[in-house]
Design an enzyme around this catalytic site. Structure first.
Site, mmCIF file in Angstrom:
data_model
loop_
_atom_site.group_PDB
_atom_site.id
_atom_site.type_symbol
_atom_site.label_atom_id
_atom_site.label_comp_id
_atom_site.label_asym_id
_atom_site.label_seq_id
_atom_site.Cartn_x
_atom_site.Cartn_y
_atom_site.Cartn_z
ATOM 1 N N PHE A 129 -24.765 10.230 31.808
ATOM 2 C CA PHE A 129 -24.155 10.403 33.123
ATOM 3 C C PHE A 129 -25.188 10.007 34.182
ATOM 4 C CE2 PHE A 129 -22.636 12.833 36.768
ATOM 5 C CZ PHE A 129 -21.282 12.558 36.731
ATOM 6 N N ASP A 201 -28.844 18.473 28.266
ATOM 7 C CA ASP A 201 -27.779 18.656 29.244
ATOM 8 C C ASP A 201 -26.519 19.043 28.464
ATOM 9 O OD1 ASP A 201 -25.701 18.423 31.077
ATOM 10 O OD2 ASP A 201 -26.704 16.817 32.182
ATOM 11 N N TYR A 226 -18.158 24.291 36.075
ATOM 12 C CA TYR A 226 -16.822 23.935 36.599
ATOM 13 C C TYR A 226 -16.016 23.073 35.632
ATOM 14 C CZ TYR A 226 -19.476 19.783 38.107
ATOM 15 O OH TYR A 226 -20.303 18.688 38.153
ATOM 16 N N LYS A 227 -16.624 22.694 34.495
ATOM 17 C CA LYS A 227 -15.890 21.885 33.511
ATOM 18 C C LYS A 227 -15.210 22.838 32.513
ATOM 19 C CE LYS A 227 -18.802 17.886 34.313
ATOM 20 N NZ LYS A 227 -20.024 17.139 33.966
ATOM 21 N N ARG A 375 -9.963 8.752 29.284
ATOM 22 C CA ARG A 375 -10.665 9.920 28.750
ATOM 23 C C ARG A 375 -9.729 11.131 28.759
ATOM 24 N NH1 ARG A 375 -16.030 12.588 31.337
ATOM 25 N NH2 ARG A 375 -14.522 13.121 32.935
HETATM 26 C C1 LIG Z 1 -20.664 16.463 35.026
HETATM 27 C C2 LIG Z 1 -22.081 16.113 34.731
HETATM 28 C C3 LIG Z 1 -23.082 16.346 35.678
HETATM 29 C C4 LIG Z 1 -22.727 16.861 37.033
HETATM 30 O O1 LIG Z 1 -23.824 17.137 37.833
HETATM 31 P P1 LIG Z 1 -23.588 17.830 39.246
HETATM 32 O O2 LIG Z 1 -24.924 18.077 39.754
HETATM 33 O O3 LIG Z 1 -22.763 19.055 39.009
HETATM 34 O O4 LIG Z 1 -22.800 16.867 40.092
HETATM 35 C C5 LIG Z 1 -24.386 16.080 35.308
HETATM 36 N N1 LIG Z 1 -24.698 15.588 34.087
HETATM 37 C C6 LIG Z 1 -23.747 15.342 33.165
HETATM 38 C C7 LIG Z 1 -24.117 14.798 31.817
HETATM 39 C C8 LIG Z 1 -22.406 15.578 33.467
HETATM 40 O O5 LIG Z 1 -21.470 15.325 32.567
#
Ligand SMILES: *Cc1c(COP(=O)(O)O)cnc(C)c1O
Length: 416
Positions: A129, A201, A226-227, A375
């Site tokens: 990401f 992560d 939040y996921k 997805r």
């Molecule tokens: C969703 C996601 C994020 C989100 O980061 P935010 O700081 O909450 O915007 C970060 N890393 C990964 C791998 C994600 O899937």
């Protein structure tokens, strides 16, 4: 091949079926995007009203103590800990995933640099990401110590990238695009074998599958609430630091909330002896409070049970798409092997963006990610087997009738 009736039968026998009631899901919608934004636990509305009207409105500043606001990041962390194989006093719910990555990666790089300055590589996957990569890039630039981001293109290339100049192996356990799942214990052991630290992560693993940070001997981790954890839009993220590092790692964002005695109001920073040092400033209490409503639902089941249903849902989805959408140019990019699959399924299609927009218009909400990826997240707390059936039927309809060709499905919005 299963029929719609078979799916209804599976739902009737599902031990988790009762948990769906805990969520407010709009009628007529199949929601397969809980891996991006979890739905609202029904209890969140009442809890929000309580925090705003009672705790804030009536309690005013007394609520820092009386309503437990001050200890909220640690109390929520302790409740989240069992979902990720961590113990009490090891997890904080605070800040964003991006900010938590910055704090932990900086702490780990500084620790390595102080002992072995030649360790200046951070090994990551190019397909991670973007924020994870961007944070590492920004940090390397800020440090001006010659840190280098070593990006690998395929998971198989990670071992070869782990030379003796590596400071940190920073990976996302489940790939946000493909849903591929890493073997955390094996890769952590590999990193340690080369003298590197492992930072994980868990954005797409926490609440999606059983995670065992302690068992894997990981060094530190971050993730979203939040996921899969259904904490609400932009709810604070979490971070974990292995007990052996808690008194060693130093946060670069040495704010007063991470001080050993915040209310001593000392001019000199002294870190909290434990994970608390990774707090920075005053917390977003209203949003943070709602994280509890998502965790309440997880406490009514366990991750092993959720994993069993998750794999059954994703297996069913793959089988039905391959049967009922045969002949259309859909390429499965998610591993079939259970040990390598998270809780989502992704397909590549040459017109992926338009196909997803047409599907959303038909009431099946998934999302689109570059390049060409449809997805679908499967969240066993509230996704039913019959939802899988309906989603595949809607996809088949969109492909067969080519509704995706409509002009309204071609224009891109800011958020895809
Ligand atoms: C969703 C996601 C994020 C989100 O980061 P935010 O700081 O909450 O915007 C970060 N890393 C990964 C791998 C994600 O899937």
């Amino acid at each position: 091949m299963p029929t719609r009736d078979d799916c209804l039968q599976l739902d009737a026998r599902d031990p988790l079926a009762g948990l769906r009631e805990a969520f407010d899901l709009p009628p007529g919608v199949v929601y397969l995007d809980g891996n991006s934004l979890g739905p609202r636990p029904k209890a969140a509305a009442e809890r929000a009203a309580q925090v705003v009207v009672q705790e804030w409105g009536q309690g005013l500043i007394r609520s820092w103590n009386d309503a437990g606001w001050f200890t909220l990041p640690r109390r929520l962390g302790d409740r989240l800990a069992p979902l990720i194989g961590a113990g009490p006093g090891e997890v904080l719910v605070t800040d964003t995933t991006s900010v938590n990555l910055f704090k932990l990666l900086a702490a780990m790089l500084a620790h390595q640099h102080a002992r072995q300055p030649r360790r200046r590589a951070i090994v990551c996957e190019r397909g991670n990401f973007p924020t994870d990569l961007h944070i590492a890039q920004g940090l390397a630039k800020l440090l001006q110590q010659g840190h280098e981001l070593r990006l690998v293109d395929r998971a198989e290339d990670i071992p070869a990238a782990l030379a003796d100049d590596v400071a940190v192996l920073m990976l996302t356990q489940v790939d946000y695009r493909t849903g591929a799942l890493h073997d955390m214990a094996a890769l952590t052991a590999l990193a340690h074998g080369h003298g590197a630290l492992a930072l994980w992560d868990l954005a797409h693993s926490a609440g999606a599958l059983p995670v065992d940070l302690r068992g894997a001997d990981a060094d530190a981790a971050v993730g979203c609430t939040y996921k899969y954890l259904n904490g609400g839009p932009g709810s604070p993220a979490f971070l974990w630091v292995a007990p052996r590092w808690q008194a060693v790692f130093e946060t670069p964002l040495s704010g007063w909330w991470g001080h050993a005695e915040p209310f001593a109001m000392e001019p000199q920073y002294r870190p909290d002896p434990g994970v608390g040092r990774f707090l920075c400033g005053t917390q977003a209490i209203v949003s943070q409070s709602l994280v509890a409503c998502g965790l309440d639902v997880f406490e009514r089941t366990d991750m092993a049970c959720l994993r069993t249903k998750s794999l059954a849902l994703t297996d069913l989805f793959i089988a039905l798409v391959e049967e009922r959408c045969a002949g259309f140019p859909l390429e499965l990019v998610t591993p079939r092997e259970h040990a390598r699959r998270g809780s989502q399924v992704s397909w590549r299609h040459p017109q992926g963006y338009a196909v997803m927009q047409a599907l959303i218009a038909a009431g099946v909400i998934g999302d689109y990610r570059e390049p060409g990826i449809l997805r679908f997240g499967f969240t066993p707390l509230y996704t039913r087997f019959v939802d899988v059936w309906e989603a595949v039927e809607a996809l088949r309809d969109v492909l067969q009738n080519e509704t995706w060709r409509e002009a309204r499905f071609q224009t891109r919005s800011a958020v895809t």
